[in-house]
Scaffold this motif. Structure first.
Motif, mmCIF file in Angstrom:
data_model
loop_
_atom_site.group_PDB
_atom_site.id
_atom_site.type_symbol
_atom_site.label_atom_id
_atom_site.label_comp_id
_atom_site.label_asym_id
_atom_site.label_seq_id
_atom_site.Cartn_x
_atom_site.Cartn_y
_atom_site.Cartn_z
ATOM 1 N N LYS A 255 -4.852 2.653 -9.112
ATOM 2 C CA LYS A 255 -4.793 3.258 -8.036
ATOM 3 C C LYS A 255 -6.486 2.408 -7.009
ATOM 4 C CE LYS A 255 -3.595 7.873 -8.490
ATOM 5 N NZ LYS A 255 -4.075 8.453 -7.311
ATOM 6 N N TRP B 200 0.731 -1.695 0.167
ATOM 7 C CA TRP B 200 -0.004 0.216 0.273
ATOM 8 C C TRP B 200 0.538 1.284 -0.347
ATOM 9 C CZ3 TRP B 200 -4.201 2.081 -0.603
ATOM 10 C CH2 TRP B 200 -4.830 3.178 -0.742
ATOM 11 N N GLN C 35 -0.272 8.697 -3.001
ATOM 12 C CA GLN C 35 -0.628 7.463 -4.077
ATOM 13 C C GLN C 35 -2.278 7.183 -4.117
ATOM 14 O OE1 GLN C 35 2.613 7.183 -4.347
ATOM 15 N NE2 GLN C 35 3.464 9.357 -4.807
ATOM 16 N N GLU C 36 -2.164 6.335 -2.725
ATOM 17 C CA GLU C 36 -3.257 5.703 -2.449
ATOM 18 C C GLU C 36 -3.133 4.755 -3.641
ATOM 19 O OE1 GLU C 36 -6.708 7.831 -2.248
ATOM 20 O OE2 GLU C 36 -6.882 8.461 -0.599
ATOM 21 N N ARG D 158 -9.388 2.557 -5.668
ATOM 22 C CA ARG D 158 -11.020 3.158 -5.187
ATOM 23 C C ARG D 158 -11.029 3.851 -4.311
ATOM 24 N NH1 ARG D 158 -13.871 -0.700 -9.679
ATOM 25 N NH2 ARG D 158 -12.459 -0.704 -12.129
ATOM 26 N N ASP D 159 -11.352 2.855 -3.634
ATOM 27 C CA ASP D 159 -11.847 3.478 -2.153
ATOM 28 C C ASP D 159 -10.730 3.588 -1.185
ATOM 29 O OD1 ASP D 159 -14.825 3.004 -2.918
ATOM 30 O OD2 ASP D 159 -14.239 1.126 -2.905
ATOM 31 N N GLY D 160 -9.983 4.123 -1.555
ATOM 32 C CA GLY D 160 -8.698 3.974 -0.334
ATOM 33 C C GLY D 160 -8.340 3.429 0.296
ATOM 34 N N LYS D 161 -7.890 3.379 1.570
ATOM 35 C CA LYS D 161 -6.797 2.337 2.405
ATOM 36 C C LYS D 161 -7.641 1.384 2.023
ATOM 37 C CE LYS D 161 -3.606 0.134 5.040
ATOM 38 N NZ LYS D 161 -3.460 0.330 6.529
ATOM 39 N N GLU D 162 -9.758 1.935 2.915
ATOM 40 C CA GLU D 162 -10.641 0.336 3.090
ATOM 41 C C GLU D 162 -9.976 -0.631 0.911
ATOM 42 O OE1 GLU D 162 -13.042 -2.148 3.995
ATOM 43 O OE2 GLU D 162 -11.793 0.274 5.147
ATOM 44 N N SER D 163 -10.082 0.001 -0.028
ATOM 45 C CA SER D 163 -9.648 -1.419 -1.090
ATOM 46 C C SER D 163 -8.617 -2.187 -0.515
ATOM 47 C CB SER D 163 -9.387 -0.962 -2.173
ATOM 48 O OG SER D 163 -10.427 0.353 -2.930
ATOM 49 N N GLN E 188 0.567 5.231 0.319
ATOM 50 C CA GLN E 188 -0.967 5.697 1.398
ATOM 51 C C GLN E 188 -0.812 7.611 0.129
ATOM 52 O OE1 GLN E 188 -3.169 5.723 3.452
ATOM 53 N NE2 GLN E 188 -3.944 7.279 2.827
#
Length: 182
Positions: free
Chosen positions: A170, A148, A152-153, A172-177, A150
């Protein structure tokens, strides 16, 4: 009273009416089945008189009891070791294969997920940097490892079972992805 250890050794004690119990030195004795002492020599040596009795009891066996409960604290489980990241030289090769595989065409050119990436080499550098300095990483099913990035997600998945060794895209749902990856 005379007690034996079962090996023919006795520990005599003198007990009289109203007198305190006195233990005498350990002395060898010859004992037969009923606990009787053969011969009167031992009594004469000990000087038994005045109503004191020399007897033999069967050896006392320890009483069977419930096993003691272990009250020691539960051992603290050690957390599993994090997945070992490959050496930087290996990471460089993985990043090159990912950047020159399907990930560049799909996620950079077609989906335009990385507007600042202008070449495969630039994409390779980004992948390599994140794999060497991930904000998080974890093992996935089938021997894969996810990284991961952070800022550039970005999610990078190293898949040793795939011909281009993985993908990068990339989230789509930030760190949740990243957290949902299995």
């Amino acid at each position: 009273m005379l007690r034996t250890s079962g090996r023919g050794w006795a520990k005599p004690t003198l007990e009289g009416a109203g007198e305190p119990r006195v233990e005498l030195a350990v002395a060898p004795a010859i004992v037969i089945g009923g606990g009787e002492i053969i011969g009167g020599v031992l009594g004469a040596i000990l000087g038994l008189a005045g109503g004191a009795a020399l007897t033999h009891d069967e050896p006392e066996l320890p009483e069977e009891s419930e096993p003691e409960e272990d009250n020691s604290p539960e051992p603290v489980p050690t957390p599993p070791e994090p997945p070992k990241r490959p050496d930087p030289e290996v990471i460089a090769e993985i990043a090159k294969r990912i950047a020159h595989g399907h990930a560049y065409k799909k996620h950079v050119e077609r989906n335009n997920e990385f507007s600042d990436i202008i070449s495969r080499e630039n994409f390779q550098s980004r992948i390599e940097f994140i794999m060497n300095h991930p904000d998080d990483f974890k093992e996935l099913e089938r021997g894969r490892v996810a990284y991961w990035g952070q800022i550039q997600e970005i999610i990078i998945i190293h898949d040793p079972n795939h011909s281009d060794l993985g993908t990068a895209y990339k989230a789509r749902d930030g760190k949740e992805s990243f957290n949902r990856l299995q």
